[in-house]
Motif scaffolding. Sequence first.
Motif, PDB file in Angstrom:
ATOM      1  N   CYS A  43       0.960  -1.076  -0.075  1.00  0.00           N
ATOM      2  CA  CYS A  43      -0.100   0.101  -0.014  1.00  0.00           C
ATOM      3  C   CYS A  43       0.892   1.190  -0.159  1.00  0.00           C
ATOM      4  O   CYS A  43       2.057   1.401   0.547  1.00  0.00           O
ATOM      5  CB  CYS A  43      -0.899   0.029   1.281  1.00  0.00           C
ATOM      6  N   SER A  45       0.589   3.619   1.823  1.00  0.00           N
ATOM      7  CA  SER A  45       0.697   4.092   3.125  1.00  0.00           C
ATOM      8  C   SER A  45       2.209   3.233   3.760  1.00  0.00           C
ATOM      9  O   SER A  45       2.348   3.835   4.724  1.00  0.00           O
ATOM     10  CB  SER A  45      -0.532   3.700   3.894  1.00  0.00           C
ATOM     11  N   HIS A  64       0.019  -4.164   5.744  1.00  0.00           N
ATOM     12  CA  HIS A  64      -1.678  -3.907   6.545  1.00  0.00           C
ATOM     13  C   HIS A  64      -2.640  -4.331   5.660  1.00  0.00           C
ATOM     14  O   HIS A  64      -3.506  -3.927   5.666  1.00  0.00           O
ATOM     15  CB  HIS A  64      -1.750  -2.372   7.036  1.00  0.00           C
ATOM     16  N   CYS A 151      -7.172  -3.279   2.878  1.00  0.00           N
ATOM     17  CA  CYS A 151      -6.860  -1.580   2.837  1.00  0.00           C
ATOM     18  C   CYS A 151      -7.627  -1.006   1.598  1.00  0.00           C
ATOM     19  O   CYS A 151      -8.384   0.024   2.058  1.00  0.00           O
ATOM     20  CB  CYS A 151      -5.489  -1.361   3.318  1.00  0.00           C
ATOM     21  N   ARG A 332      -2.719  -3.667  -7.965  1.00  0.00           N
ATOM     22  CA  ARG A 332      -2.057  -3.543  -6.484  1.00  0.00           C
ATOM     23  C   ARG A 332      -0.868  -4.833  -6.744  1.00  0.00           C
ATOM     24  O   ARG A 332      -1.343  -5.731  -7.366  1.00  0.00           O
ATOM     25  CB  ARG A 332      -3.287  -4.203  -5.623  1.00  0.00           C
TER      26      ARG A 332
HETATM   27 ZN   LIG Z   1      -3.111   1.052   3.153  1.00  0.00          ZN
END
Ligand SMILES: [Zn+2]
Length: 337
Positions: A43, A45, A64, A151, A332
Amino acid sequence: MSPSRCAAAVLPRPQAVVTVTTIDLKPPGPGEVLLRIEACGLCHSDLFIASLERLARTPLVLGHEGIGRIEAVGPGVSDWIPGDRAGVTFLGTTCGSCEWCLSGRRRFCPEQTNFGYTLAGALAEYTVAPAAGLVRVPADLPAAVAAPLCCAGWTARGALREAGLQPGQSVALFGLGGLGHLALEIARLQGLRVAAVDVSEEKIEFARARGAEIALSGPDPGRVLQKEQGGVDAAIVFTAAASAVSQAFRSLRPNGTLVLVGLSRSQYELPLVETVTRGIAIRGSYLGTRQDLEETFRLLGAGAVRPFVHTHELAETPALLDQMRCGGLMGRAVILF
Ligand SMILES: [Zn+2]
Ligand SMILES: [Zn+2]
């Protein structure tokens, strides 16, 4: 027999380069489970966390967006048994008693822990996790496509709910990466008209193929949407590029909603007069409700959302994060264990 060591993608210290290394594992303690990870998505993040000057724990196992199976449970764990399918999201444990926890908004609990941030994450062959932080995942979902829902899918669905749109209304999605491409699928299922905006021509082609009514990669997309479509009812900014915020603002119709999702450490500036006189609502959106996540899993099970994933080995993680930083990943990237 619990493994005592395993491979993991680790941030050795704040702002360092992520490395794949071997970590020690302890047997699950009270309230904890040992989880064998099947897949974990990467991700944006993760990059944001790695960029922070201070972290509560390092070395830190990132990740995550994990799907795994319970291998062993520690003392006092009664709601999970070995073999159960579990998901690792960014939201770990919460206090369970504050106003946010009691009103279905655990994500705002001030006592929350977070996987891959304040807790060890899922970019590892195994992880020892607090059982109360895990989510149930339907047993029949393939791990590689279920992982991004923990996520990206969850956050996309949450952001669309925060946008508060009705079928037939329009939404502009800024950033067609991991989150944006899932938001496109979910928005179409909700009967929304979707405009996709990204600087990447490849991602724009992809969005068009996936049913975006309008797909823009050129300069000043906000003005184009305003001029040619009369603006959109909501604009959701998934990219971490701060310049997209002003473009998204510019794309809105009067009474429109600007939803901010992508994280970066920069500030943004918006015109006060237009915000007021056009009645614009601005809101942040972080994860979603438990129902949002369950609904996302249900949509995947029904074949209604199709995460575009490419799978990799754990050793490729550092190179993939570099590619992600440059916006070079389609859909992804998912690590398969
Ligand atoms: Zn994320
Ligand atoms: Zn709480």
